[in-house]
Write an enzyme that holds these catalytic residues in place. Structure first.
Site, PDB file in Angstrom:
ATOM      1  N   HIS A  18      65.040 -23.504   0.507  1.00  0.00           N
ATOM      2  CA  HIS A  18      65.298 -22.154   1.034  1.00  0.00           C
ATOM      3  C   HIS A  18      64.099 -21.241   0.759  1.00  0.00           C
ATOM      4  CE1 HIS A  18      69.793 -23.116   0.179  1.00  0.00           C
ATOM      5  NE2 HIS A  18      69.690 -23.040   1.493  1.00  0.00           N
ATOM      6  N   ARG A  91      66.030 -29.095   8.465  1.00  0.00           N
ATOM      7  CA  ARG A  91      65.463 -30.134   7.604  1.00  0.00           C
ATOM      8  C   ARG A  91      65.260 -31.434   8.360  1.00  0.00           C
ATOM      9  NH1 ARG A  91      70.029 -29.160   3.248  1.00  0.00           N
ATOM     10  NH2 ARG A  91      71.000 -28.635   5.214  1.00  0.00           N
ATOM     11  N   SER A 129      71.781 -27.830  -1.266  1.00  0.00           N
ATOM     12  CA  SER A 129      72.526 -27.154  -2.342  1.00  0.00           C
ATOM     13  C   SER A 129      73.642 -28.064  -2.847  1.00  0.00           C
ATOM     14  CB  SER A 129      73.120 -25.839  -1.836  1.00  0.00           C
ATOM     15  OG  SER A 129      72.111 -24.972  -1.402  1.00  0.00           O
TER      16      SER A 129
HETATM   17  P1  ADP Z   1      75.011 -22.310   5.452  1.00  0.00           P
HETATM   18  O1  ADP Z   1      76.298 -22.506   4.718  1.00  0.00           O
HETATM   19  O2  ADP Z   1      74.969 -21.057   6.256  1.00  0.00           O
HETATM   20  O3  ADP Z   1      74.539 -23.506   6.216  1.00  0.00           O
HETATM   21  P2  ADP Z   1      72.969 -22.879   3.464  1.00  0.00           P
HETATM   22  O4  ADP Z   1      72.654 -22.088   2.246  1.00  0.00           O
HETATM   23  O5  ADP Z   1      73.474 -24.273   3.255  1.00  0.00           O
HETATM   24  O6  ADP Z   1      73.974 -21.990   4.279  1.00  0.00           O
HETATM   25  O7  ADP Z   1      71.685 -22.969   4.385  1.00  0.00           O
HETATM   26  C1  ADP Z   1      71.113 -21.843   4.982  1.00  0.00           C
HETATM   27  C2  ADP Z   1      70.030 -22.298   5.945  1.00  0.00           C
HETATM   28  O8  ADP Z   1      68.980 -22.910   5.224  1.00  0.00           O
HETATM   29  C3  ADP Z   1      70.494 -23.352   6.979  1.00  0.00           C
HETATM   30  O9  ADP Z   1      69.844 -23.098   8.194  1.00  0.00           O
HETATM   31  C4  ADP Z   1      70.029 -24.641   6.388  1.00  0.00           C
HETATM   32  O10 ADP Z   1      69.775 -25.610   7.400  1.00  0.00           O
HETATM   33  C5  ADP Z   1      68.740 -24.206   5.702  1.00  0.00           C
HETATM   34  N1  ADP Z   1      68.368 -25.080   4.597  1.00  0.00           N
HETATM   35  C6  ADP Z   1      69.129 -25.564   3.592  1.00  0.00           C
HETATM   36  N2  ADP Z   1      68.420 -26.350   2.756  1.00  0.00           N
HETATM   37  C7  ADP Z   1      67.152 -26.362   3.239  1.00  0.00           C
HETATM   38  C8  ADP Z   1      65.940 -27.014   2.842  1.00  0.00           C
HETATM   39  N3  ADP Z   1      65.873 -27.840   1.801  1.00  0.00           N
HETATM   40  N4  ADP Z   1      64.842 -26.789   3.586  1.00  0.00           N
HETATM   41  C9  ADP Z   1      64.903 -25.990   4.671  1.00  0.00           C
HETATM   42  N5  ADP Z   1      65.999 -25.360   5.109  1.00  0.00           N
HETATM   43  C10 ADP Z   1      67.116 -25.543   4.409  1.00  0.00           C
END
Ligand code: ADP
Length: 159
Positions: A18, A91, A129
């Protein structure tokens, strides 16, 4: 590019993946608003307050980033903040279907708002996460995946 971009998500907890996405966007946009979602159907491990605090720690020192929590519909919050662009991270191909669906539904709810996707550095593409939480819960070392403040919060929560 000028203006602000809003990065919504659960951030339960915020990971280095993130953070990488936020830093990339911070070089393109004047301001990045990290919007931590409160009331979704997802049962979160950390409270909204805890998730906001961890995001603040992980992004401390990045001048053009604002972290805030929000409740309710994303479309309402986007209108309230008067932003025109939503940021999401991709990702792998596995993210695509859900992200495409979400972006298209948001386009219908907010025709004037677009979703932009950024990809992280390759070394972050495998971080999620969910896995970070599972590893931490089992007592594993998550220091390669999250900020030290997040690692600390995970340890405290486990106890
Ligand atoms: P949500 O529940 O809205 O999907 P997340 O916190 O899981 O929330 O993810 C928020 C955004 O960040 C999503 O677009 C997800 O694909 C992206 N994301 C999560 N992990 C990564 C990562 N390791 N690298 C890049 N983007 C990520």
């Amino acid at each position: 590019m000028s203006g602000a971009i809003l990065y919504p998500g659960t951030f339960d907890p915020i990971t280095n993946g993130h953070v990488d996405i936020v830093l990339r966007a911070s070089h393109i946009f004047e301001k990045v608003i990290v919007a931590v979602a409160g009331g979704t159907s997802k049962q979160t491990y950390f409270s909204l307050k805890e998730r906001v605090a961890m995001a603040k720690s992980a992004l401390k020192g990045v001048a053009n980033v604002e972290i805030c929590g929000f409740n309710g519909l994303l479309a309402d919050y986007v209108h309230q903040r008067k932003v025109r662009v939503i940021l999401r991270g991709l990702r792998a191909v596995s993210d695509f279907e859900y992200e495409f669906q979400l972006a298209t539904m948001n386009q219908i709810l907010m025709p004037e708002v677009d979703t932009m996707f950024l990809t992280p550095a390759e070394k972050y593409t495998f971080i999620s996460s969910t896995l970070v939480r599972e590893i931490a819960l089992l007592g594993g070392d998550v220091s390669a995946f999250v900020h030290p403040a997040v690692e600390k919060a995970l340890k405290a929560k486990r106890r």
